[in-house]
Design a protein around this motif. Structure first.
Motif, PDB file in Angstrom:
ATOM      1  N   TYR A 377       0.836  -1.191   0.000  1.00  0.00           N
ATOM      2  CA  TYR A 377       0.000   0.000   0.000  1.00  0.00           C
ATOM      3  C   TYR A 377       0.878   1.251   0.000  1.00  0.00           C
ATOM      4  CZ  TYR A 377      -2.798  -3.846   1.700  1.00  0.00           C
ATOM      5  OH  TYR A 377      -3.379  -5.090   1.849  1.00  0.00           O
ATOM      6  N   VAL A 378       0.279   2.380  -0.300  1.00  0.00           N
ATOM      7  CA  VAL A 378       1.047   3.623  -0.360  1.00  0.00           C
ATOM      8  C   VAL A 378       1.608   3.932   1.027  1.00  0.00           C
ATOM      9  CG1 VAL A 378       0.995   6.074  -0.897  1.00  0.00           C
ATOM     10  CG2 VAL A 378      -0.402   4.488  -2.237  1.00  0.00           C
ATOM     11  N   ASN A 379       2.948   3.912   1.124  1.00  0.00           N
ATOM     12  CA  ASN A 379       3.655   4.231   2.376  1.00  0.00           C
ATOM     13  C   ASN A 379       3.188   3.365   3.549  1.00  0.00           C
ATOM     14  OD1 ASN A 379       5.204   6.103   1.082  1.00  0.00           O
ATOM     15  ND2 ASN A 379       4.243   7.898   1.994  1.00  0.00           N
ATOM     16  N   ASP A 380       2.967   2.078   3.285  1.00  0.00           N
ATOM     17  CA  ASP A 380       2.416   1.201   4.322  1.00  0.00           C
ATOM     18  C   ASP A 380       3.285   1.115   5.579  1.00  0.00           C
ATOM     19  OD1 ASP A 380       4.291  -0.213   2.781  1.00  0.00           O
ATOM     20  OD2 ASP A 380       2.822  -1.668   2.052  1.00  0.00           O
ATOM     21  N   GLU A 381       4.584   0.892   5.408  1.00  0.00           N
ATOM     22  CA  GLU A 381       5.445   0.790   6.596  1.00  0.00           C
ATOM     23  C   GLU A 381       5.529   2.122   7.330  1.00  0.00           C
ATOM     24  OE1 GLU A 381       9.927  -0.744   7.931  1.00  0.00           O
ATOM     25  OE2 GLU A 381       9.350  -0.739   5.800  1.00  0.00           O
ATOM     26  N   LEU A 496      -8.218   3.864   9.019  1.00  0.00           N
ATOM     27  CA  LEU A 496      -7.301   4.998   8.963  1.00  0.00           C
ATOM     28  C   LEU A 496      -7.658   5.935   7.818  1.00  0.00           C
ATOM     29  CD1 LEU A 496      -3.923   3.132   9.636  1.00  0.00           C
ATOM     30  CD2 LEU A 496      -5.370   4.355  11.272  1.00  0.00           C
ATOM     31  N   HIS A 497      -7.695   5.395   6.608  1.00  0.00           N
ATOM     32  CA  HIS A 497      -8.020   6.249   5.460  1.00  0.00           C
ATOM     33  C   HIS A 497      -8.297   5.419   4.213  1.00  0.00           C
ATOM     34  CE1 HIS A 497      -3.435   6.060   5.227  1.00  0.00           C
ATOM     35  NE2 HIS A 497      -3.804   5.532   4.063  1.00  0.00           N
ATOM     36  N   ASP A 498      -8.804   6.088   3.197  1.00  0.00           N
ATOM     37  CA  ASP A 498      -8.898   5.515   1.862  1.00  0.00           C
ATOM     38  C   ASP A 498      -7.735   6.066   1.051  1.00  0.00           C
ATOM     39  OD1 ASP A 498     -11.272   4.420   2.715  1.00  0.00           O
ATOM     40  OD2 ASP A 498     -12.516   5.949   1.749  1.00  0.00           O
ATOM     41  N   GLN A 499      -7.188   5.238   0.190  1.00  0.00           N
ATOM     42  CA  GLN A 499      -6.034   5.660  -0.605  1.00  0.00           C
ATOM     43  C   GLN A 499      -6.445   6.561  -1.764  1.00  0.00           C
ATOM     44  OE1 GLN A 499      -2.548   2.337  -0.107  1.00  0.00           O
ATOM     45  NE2 GLN A 499      -3.753   2.218  -1.960  1.00  0.00           N
TER      46      GLN A 499
END
Length: 529
Positions: A377-381, A496-499
């Motif tokens: 995912y976008v910036n998952d870590e 948390l959020h939607d990408q």
């Protein structure tokens, strides 16, 4: 590399006919490689992205959200309200040259129902699958299923004869790390066929000359080279140097400067995917925490405290660089059942979170491991690292354990995690898909395969099952709302959020952002130089 064959020289030498299609190769980079080529083994977007170029389902979902026939030309409810009939496209060929028939569709749908298939929940409402004639299939559900065709957009059709000849009748069991012939080989009907595959390195596809869609779609990309590049910096460098033509997983921190680069095309759009935390609320004792003899996550006050400790706005600003839509529900806005009231998220409140922890018997907090993917995912870590920092402010000492999505998703499917970051897209555009996989009791009636939270509620299970047979749309929607009310109150998932997606490419490529994050290269147009 987008390249032009030296047609003039070849024509002059008499090596080619007078009319020749321009050869266009697109090198396509992503952050991770598909776990397998077996079309029914894994339910992840990374797999679907590549497999949609090679295999086809009965129906596909277009970037505008509409359904379009692929192998099926029509689908209708019969006079019997529990029976859907699918008319198949004539003349469709598999990559080995054999003709597709209803037998292949029946076989494929049944294969996707197998215990080893991660797609089986999509077919949990199915009673029987039968062939009517060579180009007609009927599916009878256990009750009137109003949205059944929506469930089919990622269930691919493969050759029955090929699968049986190569001892691949059953979907690969990725949990046991076994392989079959379909793991590294394919025989689909899609616009591209496999040339070579080097796992985690390079997969080459070429256009299938007998594809049924010739003359109906642009088919301007003649060759695809799929390149998994884990490092965000390396992916961007490859794009800027011209070694890559299309970058699908664009790091949020690089979007602004790439948009300013006149030599690139950058497109943006919201994704049909939510990013959230999963909490093991069902175990008596957590495996990856320092609390013994009890489970802090089983206490609703602890779960509420975790939700209040997290600053979603700060994640949007500092981690996602504005490329997220903070939310409090694990359903994107595209999904039937989404409500703004459910999506309204609490502002971070450290004092209240600490108070709740103390009331639950953890005034000094506790230690726990947060498992996270680092290539999906976008910036998952980075999101998980930020969450760790927020929880540290209320005394929950969080160790971030990052790993590739292939390992991460396997652990979730095996419920071998207590606290984890995950993302979920909804290809059916309906809440039942979320409930079937993430909310229903795990392993019961083929549902709940991705529910690693240990949450189990017999009343909710019954409501979820009823969604597949409720013929009254208003009643069905009311049931969906009531399920969401319980899920929101229980907080075993913390949204948390939607990408927000960004694609970057050579400006000659016209690849619109799809909410499904699935490009169909048969639709891609390539501008001439």
């Amino acid at each position: 590399m987008i390249r032009h064959t030296l047609l003039a020289m070849m024509l002059a030498a008499g090596l080619m006919p007078a009319v020749v299609a321009q050869a266009e190769t697109v090198r396509w980079a992503r952050s991770a490689d598909p776990a397998t080529l077996d079309p029914h083994a894994v339910n992840t977007g990374t797999n679907f992205n590549l497999l949609h170029q090679v295999y086809e389902p009965l129906i596909i979902r277009l970037p505008d959200g509409k359904l379009q026939g692929a192998i099926a030309t029509a689908w209708t409810l019969t006079t019997e309200p529990s029976v859907w009939e699918f008319k198949l496209r004539p003349g469709v060929k598999f990559h080995d040259g054999s003709l597709l028939t209803a037998d292949d569709v029946v076989f494929s749908l049944k294969r996707a129902q197998a215990p080893t298939s991660q797609l089986k929940s999509l077919l949990s409402s199915v009673d029987t699958i039968t062939k009517v004639d060579a180009l007609t299939v009927r599916v009878k559900t256990k009750g009137p299923n109003l949205i059944f065709p929506n469930n089919l957009s990622n269930i691919f059709i493969l050759s029955e004869a090929w699968a049986k000849a190569n001892k691949s009748e059953t979907a690969q069991d990725v949990a046991s790390k076994t392989e079959n012939f379909a793991t590294r080989n394919e025989n689909g009907t899609g616009p591209y066929t496999l040339v070579s595959r080097e796992v985690d390195s390079r997969t080459v596809l070429k256009q299938f000359p007998q594809y049924w869609g010739r003359g109906q779609f642009p088919l301007e990309v003649t060759e695809l080279v799929y390149l998994p590049i884990k490092s965000p910096a390396t992916r961007v460098a490859a794009l800027l140097s011209g070694e890559v033509d299309f970058l699908q997983d664009l790091p949020a921190q690089d979007v602004a400067r790439l948009k300013a680069d006149k030599s690139l095309r950058v497109t943006e759009g919201p994704e049909n995917r939510s990013i959230f935390l999963g909490l093991n609320v069902g175990a008596n004792e957590l495996k990856y925490a320092d609390v013994k003899g009890r489970n802090p996550l089983a206490d609703p006050r602890v779960r509420e405290a975790i939700g209040l400790a997290i600053d979603r706005d700060a994640i949007k600003t500092a981690v996602m660089r504005g490329l997220s839509i903070p939310s409090n529900i694990i359903a994107p806005r595209f999904v039937n059942g989404y409500e703004k009231a459910f999506a309204a998220y609490p502002k971070a409140n450290v004092a209240q979170a600490k108070k709740l922890l103390a009331e639950a018997g953890y005034p000094n907090g506790f230690g726990i491991t947060l498992h996270t993917p680092n290539d999906r995912y976008v910036n998952d870590e980075a999101i998980s690292t930020a969450v760790s920092g927020f929880l540290g402010r209320i005394g929950i000492k969080t160790t971030v354990a990052a790993r590739p999505i292939a390992l991460h998703s396997t652990a979730i499917n095996q419920a071998d995690t207590d606290f984890y970051l995950f993302g979920w897209g909804v290809p059916t555009y309906d809440s039942a898909y979320i409930f079937d996989y993430l909310v229903h009791t795990r392993g019961k009636d083929g549902r709940g395969p991705t529910n690693a939270t240990g949450y189990s509620n017999a009343e909710i299970d019954a409501k979820i099952v009823s969604l597949a047979s409720e013929s009254d749309q208003a009643k069905r929607d009311a049931t969906i709302k009531s399920i969401w009310q319980t899920v929101q109150a229980e907080r075993f998932y913390i949204a948390l959020h939607d990408q927000v997606l960004n694609y970057a490419s050579n400006p000659r490529l016209d690849i619109p952002v799809s909410p499904e994050n699935t490009p169909f290269f048969k639709f891609v147009k390539v501008a001439k130089k």
